[in-house]
Design a protein around this motif. Structure first.
Motif, PDB file in Angstrom:
ATOM      1  N   ARG A  92       1.820  35.684 -58.170  1.00 36.42           N
ATOM      2  CA  ARG A  92       0.615  35.677 -57.167  1.00 36.42           C
ATOM      3  C   ARG A  92       0.646  36.979 -56.480  1.00 36.42           C
ATOM      4  N   ARG A  93      -0.664  37.166 -56.185  1.00 33.00           N
ATOM      5  CA  ARG A  93      -0.989  38.539 -55.410  1.00 33.00           C
ATOM      6  C   ARG A  93      -0.368  39.809 -55.786  1.00 33.00           C
ATOM      7  N   LEU A  94      -0.303  39.753 -57.102  1.00 31.13           N
ATOM      8  CA  LEU A  94       0.398  41.127 -57.863  1.00 31.13           C
ATOM      9  C   LEU A  94      -0.569  41.799 -58.653  1.00 31.13           C
ATOM     10  N   SER A  98      -7.002  39.619 -60.520  1.00 30.97           N
ATOM     11  CA  SER A  98      -7.981  40.522 -60.730  1.00 30.97           C
ATOM     12  C   SER A  98      -7.976  40.972 -61.999  1.00 30.97           C
ATOM     13  N   ALA A 127      -6.945  31.518 -51.392  1.00 27.10           N
ATOM     14  CA  ALA A 127      -6.809  32.691 -51.942  1.00 27.10           C
ATOM     15  C   ALA A 127      -7.727  32.956 -53.392  1.00 27.10           C
ATOM     16  N   LEU A 131     -10.410  35.677 -54.197  1.00 32.59           N
ATOM     17  CA  LEU A 131     -10.319  36.546 -55.250  1.00 32.59           C
ATOM     18  C   LEU A 131     -11.641  36.349 -56.249  1.00 32.59           C
ATOM     19  N   LYS A 134     -14.424  38.502 -54.226  1.00 33.38           N
ATOM     20  CA  LYS A 134     -14.028  39.990 -54.422  1.00 33.38           C
ATOM     21  C   LYS A 134     -14.768  40.571 -55.897  1.00 33.38           C
TER      22      LYS A 134
END
Length: 164
Positions: A92-94, A98, A127, A131, A134
């Motif tokens: 996550r968050r890498l 996306s 989160a 996402l 975004k």
């Protein structure tokens, strides 16, 4: 660190998908139930199912995330798809989410003539909401007591990305 590659699911990926959705956070953030057998995932992600596409995000042979894309088949809703996704807790968050969303949006809008992509997300999954926003998704409504999770009912937002 090697790059993240998005590709279609292969049968050999199923054990890693099974492990991904076996994580507490993964089934806590989705509608998946804990302790599902591998055969559940083989059936759920069957690539021969009409109108269903399954993408995985991979790095150096490790599956970091999965996204399922279901196209609506009703004549008046053929322009709509729904998605569901999960990302491995250690990834996550890498940029995994996306990468998966970008590939799904590109496939929908450039190749499948999909103009509306829908997703449901728990209201406390900040989160994931960020996402999706975004990537052009907007909250269209909130469903109260949407699902039962960890001993209580939780709400979910209905989000959509609409391309004119």
């Amino acid at each position: 660190m090697s790059t993240i590659t998005v590709r279609h699911l292969e049968p050999a990926d199923l054990p890693q998908i099974h492990a991904l959705y076996g994580e507490l956070q993964a089934y806590g953030d989705t509608l998946q139930l804990p302790y599902q057998p591998l055969s559940h995932w083989a059936q759920k992600l069957d690539p021969t199912r009409d109108g269903f596409y399954c993408l995985v995000a991979e790095r150096a042979g490790e599956i970091l995330g999965q996204l399922g894309l279901d196209l609506f088949r009703h004549p008046r809703r053929k322009h709509v798809a729904t998605i569901g996704m999960g990302v491995k807790s250690t990834a996550r968050r890498l940029g995994v989410g996306s990468a998966l969303l970008s590939a799904a949006i590109d496939s929908c809008e450039r190749w499948m003539n999909v103009r509306r992509i829908e997703i449901e997300v728990y209201t406390d999954n900040k989160a994931a909401i960020a996402l999706y926003q975004k990537h052009g998704f907007v909250i269209e409504g909130t469903c109260r007591n949407y699902a039962y999770r960890d001993g209580r009912y939780v709400d979910a937002h209905v989000m959509a990305r609409v391309t004119d």
